[in-house]
Design an enzyme around this catalytic site. Sequence first.
Site, short mmCIF file in Angstrom:
data_model
loop_
_atom_site.label_atom_id
_atom_site.label_comp_id
_atom_site.label_asym_id
_atom_site.label_seq_id
_atom_site.Cartn_x
_atom_site.Cartn_y
_atom_site.Cartn_z
CG ASN A 11 -21.41 14.96 -34.66
OD1 ASN A 11 -21.43 14.08 -35.52
ND2 ASN A 11 -22.03 14.84 -33.51
NE ARG A 94 -20.36 11.04 -32.40
CZ ARG A 94 -21.58 10.58 -32.72
NH1 ARG A 94 -22.31 11.19 -33.63
NH2 ARG A 94 -22.05 9.50 -32.12
CG HIS A 183 -23.27 6.99 -26.74
ND1 HIS A 183 -24.31 6.19 -26.31
CD2 HIS A 183 -23.74 7.67 -27.82
CE1 HIS A 183 -25.36 6.38 -27.09
NE2 HIS A 183 -25.04 7.27 -28.02
CD GLU A 387 -21.45 12.93 -27.11
OE1 GLU A 387 -21.06 11.89 -27.67
OE2 GLU A 387 -22.63 13.34 -27.16
#
Length: 401
Positions: A11, A94, A183, A387
């Site tokens: 990320n 991500r 999200h 996540e």
Amino acid sequence: MTSPTRVLVLNSGSSSVKYQLLDMRDSSRLAVGLVERIGEQTSRLRHTLVTTGDTREHTGPIADHDAALKAVAEELSRDGLGLDSPELAAVGHRVVHGGLFFTEPTVVDDEVLTEIERLIPVAPLHNPANLTGIRTARALRPDLPQVAVFDTAFHTTMPESAARYAIDPKIADRHRIRRYGFHGTSHAYVSRRTARLLGKDPSEVNVIVLHLGNGASASAVEKGRCVDTSMGLTPLEGLVMGTRSGDLDPAVIFHLARVGGMSMDEIDTLLNKTSGLFGLCGDNDMREIRRRIDEGDEQARLAFDIYIHRLKKYIGAYYAVLGRVDAVAFTAGVGENAAPVREAAIAGLEALGLAVDGELNAVRSDEPRLISPDSARVAVAVVPTDEELEIATQTYALVGQ
């Protein structure tokens, strides 16, 4: 020879890289870490080998994301978990904005990189950093599948009636103006996990998911598919957040420009970085706001009340959108840890079948749990989001195919 089962999740933020290495045979974490303050003299890398609990920390200049990811690779190698490991199946990245082009996890090639780059104007703070992470990881291990998992993908199932703004469609289409939502990996994970908590399949359940962190968003999930979400073209729309205003009359922008003499950049900074809870009371940490309220601070109380008022409006709106609600699920930093927020958001909604049990709500746990009384018609749940696991799961499912 057995197939590789490990996935490295990256990320990449504007000045940081978060990473986790997971073994998808049992979804266990092998290593986790964070590189922060990239580009500064005081950069820091914190790396933990989960299997032993050992943590290493390094402080010193890390010039850019390329250097940061090379440092991450070195730390993993020290633990025998390097990027050259034959057990590594893929790297999952991500990516914040995928527009309408990307509706599911995608193996990255040059065409995919070009399209993500084209989306920079609608995600100027996020997509450039995400791209840097992908390019560096590709250079470090060119033969390894790099998979992009998009925050917006879960919301691409919204009907046009929810996704469109009421402006000239030709202008909207020309400039890619529509509601994308964000999200998405969290909303996908939490909605499915909530269904499991209820002992049902996601296709049987309607859930309102409240992702409440410094950034905050709500979603209406009907039978496993998102049909509405609070964020829009950018992450600015919707709920009151830590530093973002959320919903406001668009004419406020014109007023600030014409009457207040503010530039577009100044207004952008105001609404994204110095509004929300921070703008209302000078704090964006809910723990500090609650402490101030307990001491009688009226400014903090007003900020909290505005935050809760907006939250209630979205719960009610999404109840109407769904028609039938099986559960309301709180997640992310505030949603998982701030019992007063959960209590206040549900208070007064008994006519909708919603209620919170005070004792259950006060329990602190890392496990998904119900906080509604048995008599409640609609379940209220606290479901810790994951996540990274969601990204790893989607990445491994794609690579396995």
